[in-house]
Write a protein that holds these residues in place. Structure first.
Motif, PDB file in Angstrom:
ATOM      1  N   SER A 164       0.850  -1.074   0.030  1.00  0.00           N
ATOM      2  CA  SER A 164      -0.098   0.027  -0.035  1.00  0.00           C
ATOM      3  C   SER A 164       0.771   1.430  -0.028  1.00  0.00           C
ATOM      4  CB  SER A 164      -1.066   0.118   1.210  1.00  0.00           C
ATOM      5  OG  SER A 164      -0.155   0.115   2.456  1.00  0.00           O
ATOM      6  N   ASN A 189      -2.065  10.155   4.147  1.00  0.00           N
ATOM      7  CA  ASN A 189      -2.901   9.462   2.771  1.00  0.00           C
ATOM      8  C   ASN A 189      -1.757   9.727   1.426  1.00  0.00           C
ATOM      9  OD1 ASN A 189      -2.619  12.225   2.433  1.00  0.00           O
ATOM     10  ND2 ASN A 189      -4.672  12.419   1.655  1.00  0.00           N
ATOM     11  N   ASP A 193      -1.613   3.937   0.354  1.00  0.00           N
ATOM     12  CA  ASP A 193      -2.856   4.005  -0.344  1.00  0.00           C
ATOM     13  C   ASP A 193      -4.049   3.407   0.431  1.00  0.00           C
ATOM     14  OD1 ASP A 193      -4.747   3.394  -2.243  1.00  0.00           O
ATOM     15  OD2 ASP A 193      -3.385   3.321  -4.058  1.00  0.00           O
ATOM     16  N   LYS A 194      -4.981   4.223   0.712  1.00  0.00           N
ATOM     17  CA  LYS A 194      -5.947   3.964   1.755  1.00  0.00           C
ATOM     18  C   LYS A 194      -6.833   2.852   0.976  1.00  0.00           C
ATOM     19  CE  LYS A 194     -10.288   5.690   3.707  1.00  0.00           C
ATOM     20  NZ  LYS A 194     -11.273   7.076   3.905  1.00  0.00           N
ATOM     21  N   ASP A 195      -7.065   2.836  -0.233  1.00  0.00           N
ATOM     22  CA  ASP A 195      -7.960   1.561  -0.782  1.00  0.00           C
ATOM     23  C   ASP A 195      -7.175   0.252  -0.603  1.00  0.00           C
ATOM     24  OD1 ASP A 195      -9.998   3.144  -1.679  1.00  0.00           O
ATOM     25  OD2 ASP A 195      -9.360   3.813  -3.610  1.00  0.00           O
ATOM     26  N   ILE A 197      -4.892  -0.566   1.547  1.00  0.00           N
ATOM     27  CA  ILE A 197      -4.989  -0.688   2.908  1.00  0.00           C
ATOM     28  C   ILE A 197      -6.285  -1.589   3.209  1.00  0.00           C
ATOM     29  CG2 ILE A 197      -4.895  -0.206   5.356  1.00  0.00           C
ATOM     30  CD1 ILE A 197      -2.779   1.777   4.697  1.00  0.00           C
ATOM     31  N   ILE A 198      -7.351  -0.779   2.788  1.00  0.00           N
ATOM     32  CA  ILE A 198      -8.620  -1.293   2.936  1.00  0.00           C
ATOM     33  C   ILE A 198      -8.940  -2.817   2.319  1.00  0.00           C
ATOM     34  CG2 ILE A 198     -11.237  -1.231   2.629  1.00  0.00           C
ATOM     35  CD1 ILE A 198     -10.748   1.749   2.848  1.00  0.00           C
TER      36      ILE A 198
END
Length: 373
Positions: A164, A189, A193-195, A197-198
């Motif tokens: 990420s 951020n 990369d937040k997406d 990590i999710i």
């Protein structure tokens, strides 16, 4: 002598066939994860993919299960067995596949095929908590299993964090403040990369659900000793449960027709069903022949194949830190599998590992007990 030579040749041929099939299954799994990533990239939702592939798996497996396993079906389905089937369908089909596909969509097929290597360690922890797995801290094999599980988790976390990390970190970290001349710390951020990590958390949750589901399947197979029939029934139930969940969440049932033609939808569904049904059947056959330890040892091949396919077909790059995390996870996986294999053979000779009840460690990964795979 001729008889012995014939038996030896037969054993060698069987070994070659088993190993070839196990390698082939991992290659197919890797290709399937690439295909699922492509389908989501053109607009199909995870729920839609799960519904189509689940029904296709049922249609393909149910005739085979009827021909070969109907003698093993229970004469009466008790309330307990029905509840177990619904839970397996919801956990193993709806929840697991939906989380896995969402994870693939947000990360990459390579990440998705590497995360299942966590499963043996997580199953060990769940079985230990439920007292299905006997652990003695004085036993070297128990210590190795615990160390291997921790390595698996550390590898997964390392791989997730490194995967990420954004390439702009170095640029962002060197920016200077025009007024003070002091280095400015980049915001979170910018670092990650937040997406992604999710997506990694989706994948970890999927593997936790899968591991829990495997323990439940082991208990269910005691009352319903027909693995292909179990897969077919839970696929059918899972398809209906996924459709109901999609209606509850989105207030409509998406067919995917605007994205793909009917013929393409049927083709992709059949591919998914063939992959799922065939791989489950061959894995079950290989486990009966050689036990789940050998089968599990081929899991990393799928990850390597997925990385290579992602680079050549999707143009993805894989960070060195992610590869280091993957190596940690593989090391932990083999620690757990080595300990499980040795445990099954050496509990009687090693008094410190004996349970004191004459049965050694009744573990879910013993080579001669292919119940939990």
């Amino acid at each position: 002598m001729r008889m012995m030579d014939h038996l030896m040749k037969k054993d060698v041929l069987e070994e070659v066939v088993i190993i070839s099939i196990l390698i082939g299954i991992q290659v197919v799994y890797a290709g399937n994860s690439i295909l699922m990533g492509y389908l989501m990239s053109i607009g199909l939702t995870p729920f839609t993919i799960v519904i189509y592939t689940s029904f296709a798996t049922f249609l393909l497996l149910s005739p085979i299960a009827f021909l070969f396993e109907r003698s093993k079906w229970p004469k009466k389905f008790s309330l307990k067995l029905l509840i177990q089937l619904v839970l397996i369908a919801f956990g193993g089909v709806t929840l697991f596949q939906s989380l896995l596909l969402k994870g693939i969509n947000l990360t990459s097929p390579a990440m998705a095929t590497s995360m299942p290597n966590l499963a043996p360690g997580i199953i060990f922890v769940i079985a230990w908590a439920l007292r299905l797995e006997k652990v003695k801290l004085s036993c070297i094999y128990s210590k190795v299993k615990i160390a291997g599980t921790l390595l698996c988790v550390a590898g997964a976390l390392t791989m997730s964090i490194m995967h990420s990390a954004k390439a702009e970190v170095a640029v962002g970290g060197n920016r200077q403040s025009e007024t003070s001349g002091m280095a400015v710390s980049p915001p979170l951020n910018v670092l990650f990369d937040k997406d992604k990590i999710i997506g990694c958390f989706y994948l970890m949750a999927a593997i936790f659900v899968l591991s829990t589901n495997v323990v439940l399947q082991a208990a269910t197979l005691g009352d319903f000793p027909a693995p292909m029939s179990l897969c077919a029934i839970t696929s059918l139930l899972g398809g209906f449960l996924t459709a109901a969940l999609q209606i509850l969440q989105y207030h409509k049932l998406e067919s995917g027709f605007p994205v793909l033609s009917v013929s393409n939808l049927i083709s992709y569904s059949l591919v998914g069903g063939v992959v799922s049904g065939t791989c489950v059947s061959f894995n079950g056959w290989a486990m009966k022949k050689r036990g789940p330890v050998l089968v599990s040892m081929f899991n990393p091949i799928g990850t390597v194949c997925s990385v290579v396919l992602s680079i050549f077909t999707l143009g993805e790059s894989f960070k060195l830190g992610s590869l280091a995390g993957m190596l940690l996870m593989f090391t932990g996986l083999y620690f757990v599998l080595w300990a499980k294999g040795k445990e099954g053979y050496n509990t009687y000779s090693n008094s410190s590992c004996s349970s004191g009840h004459g049965d050694g460690f009744a573990s879910e990964f013993d080579p001669e007990k292919p119940l939990l795979s």
